[in-house]
Design an enzyme around this catalytic site. Structure first.
Site, short mmCIF file in Angstrom:
data_model
loop_
_atom_site.label_atom_id
_atom_site.label_comp_id
_atom_site.label_asym_id
_atom_site.label_seq_id
_atom_site.Cartn_x
_atom_site.Cartn_y
_atom_site.Cartn_z
N VAL A 61 9.06 -5.02 5.36
CA VAL A 61 7.92 -5.08 4.44
C VAL A 61 7.44 -3.66 4.24
O VAL A 61 7.59 -2.82 5.12
CB VAL A 61 6.76 -5.97 4.97
CG1 VAL A 61 7.16 -7.43 4.99
CG2 VAL A 61 6.27 -5.52 6.32
N SER A 62 6.86 -3.41 3.07
CA SER A 62 6.39 -2.06 2.77
C SER A 62 5.13 -1.77 3.56
O SER A 62 4.28 -2.63 3.74
CB SER A 62 6.11 -1.89 1.28
OG SER A 62 7.33 -1.97 0.58
N CYS A 63 5.02 -0.53 3.99
CA CYS A 63 3.83 -0.07 4.71
C CYS A 63 2.62 -0.21 3.80
O CYS A 63 2.67 0.16 2.63
CB CYS A 63 4.03 1.39 5.12
SG CYS A 63 2.68 2.06 6.08
#
Length: 193
Positions: free
Chosen positions: A8-10
């Site tokens: 998942v993206s930060c």
């Protein structure tokens, strides 16, 4: 061994729960998770660890292609590494399985699209350069400045067989092609750069 990759993206509001549930359903043995942008595969430590870990016969699973790669070029590079190790890749969302003829076909399609993208970009760049040359605004790259005395000294040592060409161009801090181009020019002009 079945190995899962989760990303998942930060800073995203999403978490890994949905992907973790899928990994449990698929009875994945080991999971690698990155919580960061997928933009650059080389900057994702868990992806790199997974690629180092997997062995021939293993299966790598991700929820979707977008979790393992964000560009066609990255995706193909990762698939090439897995293929060289004899590792199968499965993307649940896109139903891609590289152990099947259909999966191999999809990889071929992705490779063709990536090559088309590269060639199109190259063609546009060349057309842009040609247009800039017509208008007189494109001059090309400036040659690397090399101290004439230093070049002459290194050239003389190389010509006398005291050093190799590799040693010569490394001493000057230039590439092999720049070295040989300079040597040719130097020889043609006598003793001037």
């Amino acid at each position: 061994m079945k190995v899962g990759y989760v990303r998942v993206s930060c800073g995203e509001t999403q978490n890994t729960a949905r992907q973790d549930t899928l990994m449990a359903e698929l009875q994945v043995d080991k999971i690698y998770t990155d919580k960061m942008s997928g933009k650059d595969a080389s900057n994702r430590p868990q992806l790199q660890s997974m690629l180092d870990f997997v062995r021939e016969g293993d299966v790598v699973v991700s929820e979707s292609i977008s979790r393992i790669a964000r560009s066609t070029r990255d995706f193909l590079s990762i698939m090439d590494k897995l293929n060289q190790k004899g590792v199968t890749y499965i993307s649940r969302k896109e139903s891609i399985d590289t152990s099947t003829p259909q999966g191999v076909f999809m990889m071929t399609v992705f490779a063709a699209l990536s090559e088309l993208e590269r060639q199109t970009t190259r063609q546009r760049a060349l057309e842009g350069i040609a247009e800039a040359k017509k208008r007189g605004v494109y001059k090309g790259r400036k040659p690397i400045a090399i101290d004439a005395g230093k070049f002459k000294s290194v050239y003389t040592d190389w010509k006398a067989g005291k050093i190799t060409a590799v040693e010569a161009y490394k001493k000057l801090g230039i590439s092999a092609s720049s070295w040989y181009r300079r040597v040719k020019d130097y020889g043609n002009r006598g003793a001037t750069l």
